[in-house]
Structures are given as structure tokens and as C-alpha cells.
Design a protein around this motif. Structure first.
Motif, PDB file in Angstrom:
ATOM      1  N   MET A 355       0.805  -1.222   0.000  1.00  0.00           N
ATOM      2  CA  MET A 355       0.000   0.000   0.000  1.00  0.00           C
ATOM      3  C   MET A 355       0.838   1.271   0.000  1.00  0.00           C
ATOM      4  SD  MET A 355      -2.868  -1.226  -0.394  1.00  0.00           S
ATOM      5  CE  MET A 355      -3.843   0.271  -0.282  1.00  0.00           C
ATOM      6  N   GLN A 356       1.976   1.254   0.690  1.00  0.00           N
ATOM      7  CA  GLN A 356       2.810   2.467   0.774  1.00  0.00           C
ATOM      8  C   GLN A 356       3.242   2.938  -0.613  1.00  0.00           C
ATOM      9  OE1 GLN A 356       3.061  -0.072   2.795  1.00  0.00           O
ATOM     10  NE2 GLN A 356       2.732   0.784   4.836  1.00  0.00           N
ATOM     11  N   HIS A 357       3.347   1.974  -1.577  1.00  0.00           N
ATOM     12  CA  HIS A 357       3.771   2.341  -2.924  1.00  0.00           C
ATOM     13  C   HIS A 357       2.609   2.843  -3.773  1.00  0.00           C
ATOM     14  CE1 HIS A 357       7.744   0.074  -2.713  1.00  0.00           C
ATOM     15  NE2 HIS A 357       7.114  -0.245  -1.591  1.00  0.00           N
ATOM     16  N   MET A 358       1.385   2.660  -3.257  1.00  0.00           N
ATOM     17  CA  MET A 358       0.216   2.941  -4.091  1.00  0.00           C
ATOM     18  C   MET A 358      -0.493   4.224  -3.724  1.00  0.00           C
ATOM     19  SD  MET A 358      -1.267  -0.923  -4.061  1.00  0.00           S
ATOM     20  CE  MET A 358      -2.811  -0.522  -4.851  1.00  0.00           C
ATOM     21  N   ARG A 359      -0.220   4.729  -2.518  1.00  0.00           N
ATOM     22  CA  ARG A 359      -1.035   5.827  -1.993  1.00  0.00           C
ATOM     23  C   ARG A 359      -0.203   7.043  -1.648  1.00  0.00           C
ATOM     24  NH1 ARG A 359      -6.060   3.686  -0.047  1.00  0.00           N
ATOM     25  NH2 ARG A 359      -6.430   5.735   0.838  1.00  0.00           N
ATOM     26  N   THR A 360      -0.814   8.218  -1.753  1.00  0.00           N
ATOM     27  CA  THR A 360      -0.192   9.428  -1.236  1.00  0.00           C
ATOM     28  C   THR A 360      -0.187   9.341   0.293  1.00  0.00           C
ATOM     29  OG1 THR A 360      -1.198  10.590  -3.082  1.00  0.00           O
ATOM     30  CG2 THR A 360      -0.289  11.955  -1.333  1.00  0.00           C
ATOM     31  N   LYS A 361      -1.326   8.866   0.832  1.00  0.00           N
ATOM     32  CA  LYS A 361      -1.453   8.792   2.273  1.00  0.00           C
ATOM     33  C   LYS A 361      -1.985   7.413   2.663  1.00  0.00           C
ATOM     34  CE  LYS A 361      -3.631  11.374   6.031  1.00  0.00           C
ATOM     35  NZ  LYS A 361      -4.854  10.544   6.202  1.00  0.00           N
ATOM     36  N   TRP A 362      -1.228   6.716   3.509  1.00  0.00           N
ATOM     37  CA  TRP A 362      -1.674   5.389   3.981  1.00  0.00           C
ATOM     38  C   TRP A 362      -1.114   5.201   5.380  1.00  0.00           C
ATOM     39  CZ3 TRP A 362      -5.304   2.092   3.035  1.00  0.00           C
ATOM     40  CH2 TRP A 362      -5.218   0.790   3.544  1.00  0.00           C
ATOM     41  N   SER A 363      -1.980   5.104   6.382  1.00  0.00           N
ATOM     42  CA  SER A 363      -1.470   5.089   7.753  1.00  0.00           C
ATOM     43  C   SER A 363      -1.630   3.742   8.461  1.00  0.00           C
ATOM     44  CB  SER A 363      -2.118   6.215   8.557  1.00  0.00           C
ATOM     45  OG  SER A 363      -3.494   6.272   8.273  1.00  0.00           O
ATOM     46  N   GLU A 364      -2.185   2.736   7.768  1.00  0.00           N
ATOM     47  CA  GLU A 364      -2.309   1.417   8.394  1.00  0.00           C
ATOM     48  C   GLU A 364      -0.938   0.726   8.417  1.00  0.00           C
ATOM     49  OE1 GLU A 364      -4.856   0.209   9.821  1.00  0.00           O
ATOM     50  OE2 GLU A 364      -6.546   1.402   9.077  1.00  0.00           O
ATOM     51  N   HIS A 365      -0.718  -0.113   9.446  1.00  0.00           N
ATOM     52  CA  HIS A 365       0.588  -0.782   9.552  1.00  0.00           C
ATOM     53  C   HIS A 365       0.579  -2.221   9.048  1.00  0.00           C
ATOM     54  CE1 HIS A 365       2.375   2.649  11.357  1.00  0.00           C
ATOM     55  NE2 HIS A 365       1.381   2.724  12.243  1.00  0.00           N
ATOM     56  N   GLY A 366      -0.528  -2.916   9.260  1.00  0.00           N
ATOM     57  CA  GLY A 366      -0.567  -4.317   8.846  1.00  0.00           C
ATOM     58  C   GLY A 366      -0.583  -4.459   7.324  1.00  0.00           C
ATOM     59  N   ILE A 367      -0.161  -5.633   6.841  1.00  0.00           N
ATOM     60  CA  ILE A 367      -0.116  -5.876   5.389  1.00  0.00           C
ATOM     61  C   ILE A 367      -1.514  -6.183   4.854  1.00  0.00           C
ATOM     62  CG2 ILE A 367       0.714  -7.568   3.683  1.00  0.00           C
ATOM     63  CD1 ILE A 367       3.404  -7.378   5.357  1.00  0.00           C
ATOM     64  N   LEU A 368      -1.817  -5.589   3.695  1.00  0.00           N
ATOM     65  CA  LEU A 368      -3.148  -5.748   3.100  1.00  0.00           C
ATOM     66  C   LEU A 368      -3.137  -6.881   2.076  1.00  0.00           C
ATOM     67  CD1 LEU A 368      -5.629  -3.002   2.030  1.00  0.00           C
ATOM     68  CD2 LEU A 368      -5.107  -4.867   0.441  1.00  0.00           C
ATOM     69  N   VAL A 369      -4.113  -7.764   2.215  1.00  0.00           N
ATOM     70  CA  VAL A 369      -4.298  -8.843   1.245  1.00  0.00           C
ATOM     71  C   VAL A 369      -5.745  -8.785   0.765  1.00  0.00           C
ATOM     72  CG1 VAL A 369      -4.387 -11.360   0.945  1.00  0.00           C
ATOM     73  CG2 VAL A 369      -2.506 -10.324   2.232  1.00  0.00           C
ATOM     74  N   ARG A 370      -5.918  -8.856  -0.571  1.00  0.00           N
ATOM     75  CA  ARG A 370      -7.266  -8.774  -1.136  1.00  0.00           C
ATOM     76  C   ARG A 370      -7.757 -10.141  -1.604  1.00  0.00           C
ATOM     77  NH1 ARG A 370      -8.615  -5.471  -6.604  1.00  0.00           N
ATOM     78  NH2 ARG A 370      -7.954  -7.425  -7.557  1.00  0.00           N
ATOM     79  N   PHE A 371      -9.012 -10.415  -1.305  1.00  0.00           N
ATOM     80  CA  PHE A 371      -9.641 -11.667  -1.747  1.00  0.00           C
ATOM     81  C   PHE A 371     -10.735 -11.377  -2.764  1.00  0.00           C
ATOM     82  CE2 PHE A 371      -8.273 -12.550   2.641  1.00  0.00           C
ATOM     83  CZ  PHE A 371      -7.581 -13.742   2.474  1.00  0.00           C
ATOM     84  N   ASN A 372     -10.778 -12.204  -3.818  1.00  0.00           N
ATOM     85  CA  ASN A 372     -11.962 -12.254  -4.676  1.00  0.00           C
ATOM     86  C   ASN A 372     -12.610 -13.597  -4.381  1.00  0.00           C
ATOM     87  OD1 ASN A 372     -13.803 -12.134  -6.965  1.00  0.00           O
ATOM     88  ND2 ASN A 372     -12.448 -13.643  -7.888  1.00  0.00           N
ATOM     89  N   ILE A 373     -13.788 -13.552  -3.776  1.00  0.00           N
ATOM     90  CA  ILE A 373     -14.470 -14.805  -3.450  1.00  0.00           C
ATOM     91  C   ILE A 373     -15.236 -15.281  -4.680  1.00  0.00           C
ATOM     92  CG2 ILE A 373     -16.147 -15.918  -1.931  1.00  0.00           C
ATOM     93  CD1 ILE A 373     -13.490 -14.948  -0.542  1.00  0.00           C
ATOM     94  N   GLY A 374     -14.839 -16.443  -5.172  1.00  0.00           N
ATOM     95  CA  GLY A 374     -15.461 -17.022  -6.367  1.00  0.00           C
ATOM     96  C   GLY A 374     -16.737 -17.778  -6.004  1.00  0.00           C
ATOM     97  N   LEU A 375     -17.068 -18.765  -6.834  1.00  0.00           N
ATOM     98  CA  LEU A 375     -18.332 -19.476  -6.655  1.00  0.00           C
ATOM     99  C   LEU A 375     -18.140 -20.871  -6.054  1.00  0.00           C
ATOM    100  CD1 LEU A 375     -20.016 -18.343 -10.008  1.00  0.00           C
ATOM    101  CD2 LEU A 375     -20.413 -17.435  -7.703  1.00  0.00           C
ATOM    102  N   GLU A 376     -16.957 -21.142  -5.503  1.00  0.00           N
ATOM    103  CA  GLU A 376     -16.742 -22.420  -4.820  1.00  0.00           C
ATOM    104  C   GLU A 376     -17.580 -22.437  -3.526  1.00  0.00           C
ATOM    105  OE1 GLU A 376     -14.340 -20.136  -5.420  1.00  0.00           O
ATOM    106  OE2 GLU A 376     -12.684 -21.016  -6.568  1.00  0.00           O
ATOM    107  N   ASP A 377     -17.647 -23.583  -2.839  1.00  0.00           N
ATOM    108  CA  ASP A 377     -18.368 -23.632  -1.562  1.00  0.00           C
ATOM    109  C   ASP A 377     -17.613 -22.806  -0.526  1.00  0.00           C
ATOM    110  OD1 ASP A 377     -20.571 -25.471  -2.125  1.00  0.00           O
ATOM    111  OD2 ASP A 377     -18.959 -26.900  -2.545  1.00  0.00           O
ATOM    112  N   ALA A 378     -18.343 -21.932   0.160  1.00  0.00           N
ATOM    113  CA  ALA A 378     -17.701 -21.008   1.103  1.00  0.00           C
ATOM    114  C   ALA A 378     -16.918 -21.775   2.169  1.00  0.00           C
ATOM    115  CB  ALA A 378     -18.752 -20.107   1.744  1.00  0.00           C
ATOM    116  N   GLN A 379     -17.458 -22.905   2.623  1.00  0.00           N
ATOM    117  CA  GLN A 379     -16.768 -23.646   3.685  1.00  0.00           C
ATOM    118  C   GLN A 379     -15.398 -24.151   3.210  1.00  0.00           C
ATOM    119  OE1 GLN A 379     -17.573 -23.668   6.951  1.00  0.00           O
ATOM    120  NE2 GLN A 379     -15.516 -24.585   7.081  1.00  0.00           N
TER     121      GLN A 379
END
Ligand SMILES: *Cc1c(COP(=O)(O)O)cnc(C)c1O
Length: 393
Positions: A355-379
Motif C-alpha cells: 500500500m505504501q507504494h500505491m497511496r499518497t497517504k496510507w497510515s495502516e501498519h498491517g499488510i493488506l491482502v485482497r480476496f476475490n471470493i469465487g463461486l466455490e463452496d464457502a466452507q
């Protein structure tokens, strides 16, 4: 001339001009795929008479065939607009809006959480084409009024931002923009035009990456720009022609084929994503779940007020005690979730961001991971995440 006295054409002429006339009466559900660069005219007079700006008729493949006109009409219906133009990708749809409404010397306001390639394009417009670009805090709301300058022509919105998921106050930003005669364009890809009625909330120009939910197959790149106002559409039409933004009719067909299940797929993604997100919210490894329907997400109250659904895309912040080496190991350990960009298809995906490379301002410390939830069984998806979380320690 009777058939048997007609002079016989040569072989090459016959293979080009021999004509099969299909009987009338064929009816079926699929939209016919009309391929064309050249469109034929009856006479010189009709050729001269027709204008490519008039979409009640045909002039050249670049401007469309019945196949692309059908998709444009359906997307117009979904967004409750009046006009639609297709582009070769979602990013091309962003380009189209920028080219149609910005001239050198103009100013554009862009949210700091904007789609990465859109930001890169804006920086390029600023560096090389004399367009003034400012990035604003996506949660700014009505205070955007203070950032509007004499030469501000356009405000971009993304609702929510597709990585960090802040939900902006669209009506407040639109009101401030319109008070100063500034146009508002929204990247409405996240809601697919299903979960957010953009025109009703004040937006002037809607942009969609059809690459995501509308295609649904992870196999097509396409974009669309939808408007209600004829004058806005005319400016877009001119830019569309000048940029040469044609689309392939086989791709258009693929999108048309998947549109009838758009809402069903979107709802299924939404249900599973909320299950997975709620499960992640209870995990000690995760400090925040950035899902607009959950209270951790900045702008959650605005999502509750303005949106009717959420789809399958959300992010998490890991506890700041985990470094990139550990979170990369987490992502690499996932089995059902594949590593890749884009979203909206049947397959679940996961991407870690710096995120630090993507934003002018970003104050969160933890690492961000993005999920795209597909159509598999949620469980099964939860079980997969659980085994990958176990690699953290
Ligand atoms: C994917 C995406 C785009 C661009 O679409 P492409 O067809 O991949 O060019 C634009 N905006 C958002 C929010 C996206 O997720």
C-alpha cells in the motif's frame, strides 16, 4: 436473364459472391454475432446521408453492429441510463472519459484509493499532457468543495476503492461538484451496476469494467461508459471514434451470454464473501476486515445507507506483527485461492498489496491482502484460508 444463359463467373468471383439466402422464420435466444469492418450501403446517396454519430443505423464496424448495440442497450438498462459506449477494456473506458472531458490546463480530482492503472494514467496525463491532477482522501465527502478550482472539470469516484475498500459519500461529492458545474464520473465496477444505483445518487458518467462480473468468465477484457445526458454522450462518441475504440463481436457475445446470470452470480459471490469475511473478522491474525458490509470498513455507514449488496471482493489487514515474508507465505500456501489480478469470475483469487507504494497517504501498519471470493463452496474456501493461516506461526 434466365439462369442457364447467365455468363458463368470465374471461380474466384464465385467463391466470393455466391450467396445463400436463408429462409425466414429462424428464431432463437442467442443474439446473432454480426462481425463487420465494412458495412454496406445501397447507394452513394445513402452512404453520404448516414452519419456514424447516428446509432439508429450502421456505418462502419468501429461504431458497432447489431451485436454490440444489443449489449449497449442491455447495459443501459442495468444502470438505468440512456446511452452506452463499449471500449476494448475497463481501462480504455477510463481513458475515454478522460479524453472526452479533459483538455490541457484542466484540473481533475481523483480519489487516492483509485484503481492503480487509472492512477498511472492520470500521472501520465499530468506529466505529458498538461492536465492538473490532485488526489483526494476518498472519505472527504462534502469537504471536496474546498479542492474544486476554477479549472476543475471532472471528479472521479470509485465506490468503494477496489483494494482498500473505503466507501465514499457519493451524493455529498456529487452535490459539491454540481454546485460548481463540475462533472462526476464513477468507476462502478465493484457493484456491477446491481448493488449501487449511481445515477440516482447524482453521478453523471458511469464507467464499468465488464471484464469483471458482466463477463464472469475470466476470459474477456471490455469496458463501458454509460450516461443519461445526450450532450455528454456526444462528447464521448467523438472521443470514442477518435481513439479508435472498437470491440470484437465474439467478445461482445461472451458478455451477452453471461448477462442473464449476472444478478444470480453477484448474489452468490456476495453471500459467500460475507461468510468468509465474517469468519476472518474473528481470527486473531487479522486486525481489520475491509468489507463494506462490516463495521471495520471505512465508510461502512455510507454503504449501509446507499448500497443494496456487496459482491465478492474485499480485503483484510493482517496484524502488524506479521511481516511481508509471513503474509507472502500465507498467500503462497493457499490452494483453492489462485494468485492473479482481476475478479468477478467463478474462481477465487488472492493478491497481496504494498500500500505504501500505491497511496499518497496510507497510515495502516498491517499488510493488506485482497480476496476475490469465487463461486466455490464457502466452507471449502474457509478451510483453505485456515490451513494457510497456520503457516504464519
Ligand atoms: C479491473 C478494473 C478496471 C479495468 O478493467 P480492465 O478491463 O482490466 O482494463 C477498472 N476499474 C476497476 C475498479 C477494476 O477493478
Amino acid at each position: 436473364m434466365p439462369e442457364n444463359t447467365k455468363p458463368k463467373s470465374g471461380f474466384n468471383t464465385r467463391i466470393i459472391h455466391s450467396e445463400y439466402i436463408s429462409p425466414d422464420g429462424f428464431a432463437a435466444f442467442p443474439v446473432a454475432i454480426h462481425h463487420a469492418s465494412t458495412v454496406l450501403f445501397d447507394s452513394v446517396a445513402s452512404m453520404r446521408e448516414r452519419s456514424w454519430l447516428d446509432k439508429s443505423t450502421y456505418t462502419y464496424g468501429l461504431h458497432g453492429t447489431p451485436t454490440s448495440f444489443t449489449l449497449e442497450a442491455r447495459l443501459t438498462e442495468i444502470e438505468r441510463g440512456e446511452h452506452c459506449l463499449l471500449t476494448p477494456s475497463g481501462l480504455a473506458a477510463i481513458t475515454l472519459v478522460n479524453m472526452a472531458f479533459l483538455l490541457s490546463g484542466d484540473h481533475v480530482l481523483i480519489p487516492d484509493n483509485v484503481y492503480g492503472p487509472s492512477r498511472d494514467q492520470a500521472d501520465w496525463l499530468s506529466r505529458s499532457f498538461g492536465i492538473n491532477v490532485s488526489y483526494y482522501d476518498p472519505l472527504i465527502g462534502a469537504d471536496i468543495a474546498a479542492l474544486i478550482q476554477e479549472n476543475t472539470r471532472l471528479i472521479w469516484l470509485e465506490a468503494p476503492g477496489s483494494v482498500s475498500m473505503e466507501v465514499p459519500d457519493v451524493p455529498a461529492i456529487c452535490a459539491a461538484a454540481h454546485a460548481r458545474g463540475v462533472l462526476v464520473a464513477l468507476d462502478n465496477t465493484w457493484s456491477a451496476g446491481i448493488a449501487f444505483a449511481a445515477f440516482e445518487h447524482g453521478v453523471d458518467i458511469i464507467m464499468q469494467a465488464l471484464t469483471k462480473y458482466q463477463s464472469g468468465g475470466s476470459d474477456v477484457l471490455m469496458g463501458a461508459v454509460i450516461t443519461r445526458d445526450k450532450e455528454l454522450n456526444n462528447r464521448l462518441l467523438l472521443a470514442h471514434m477518435r481513439l479508435g475504440f472498437g470491440v470484437g463481436m465474439d467478445d461482445v457475445y461472451l458478455v451477452l451470454r453471461n448477462l442473464p446470470t449476472l444478478q444470480l452470480r453477484f448474489n452468490a459471490h456476495d453471500q459467500s464473501a460475507r461468510k468468509v469475511a465474517a469468519w476472518l473478522a474473528n481470527r486473531p491474525e487479522i486486525s481489520k476486515v475491509l468489507h463494506p458490509a462490516l463495521p471495520d470498513c471505512p465508510g461502512h455507514e455510507i454503504w449501509q445507507r446507499d448500497f443494496t449488496g456487496a459482491g465478492g471482493l474485499f480485503s483484510v489487514l493482517f496484524d502488524a506483527k506479521y511481516g511481508e515474508e509471513q503474509t507472502d507465505r500465507f498467500v503462497d500456501s493457499l490452494k483453492l485461492f489462485k494468485l492473479g489480478y482481476s475478479w468477478g469470475g467463478a474462481h477465487s483469487l488472492c493478491v497481496p498489496y504494498r500500500m505504501q507504494h500505491m497511496r499518497t497517504k496510507w497510515s495502516e501498519h498491517g499488510i493488506l491482502v485482497r480476496f476475490n471470493i469465487g463461486l466455490e463452496d464457502a466452507q471449502d474456501l474457509i478451510t483453505d484460508i485456515e490451513q494457510a493461516l497456520a503457516t504464519l506461526t
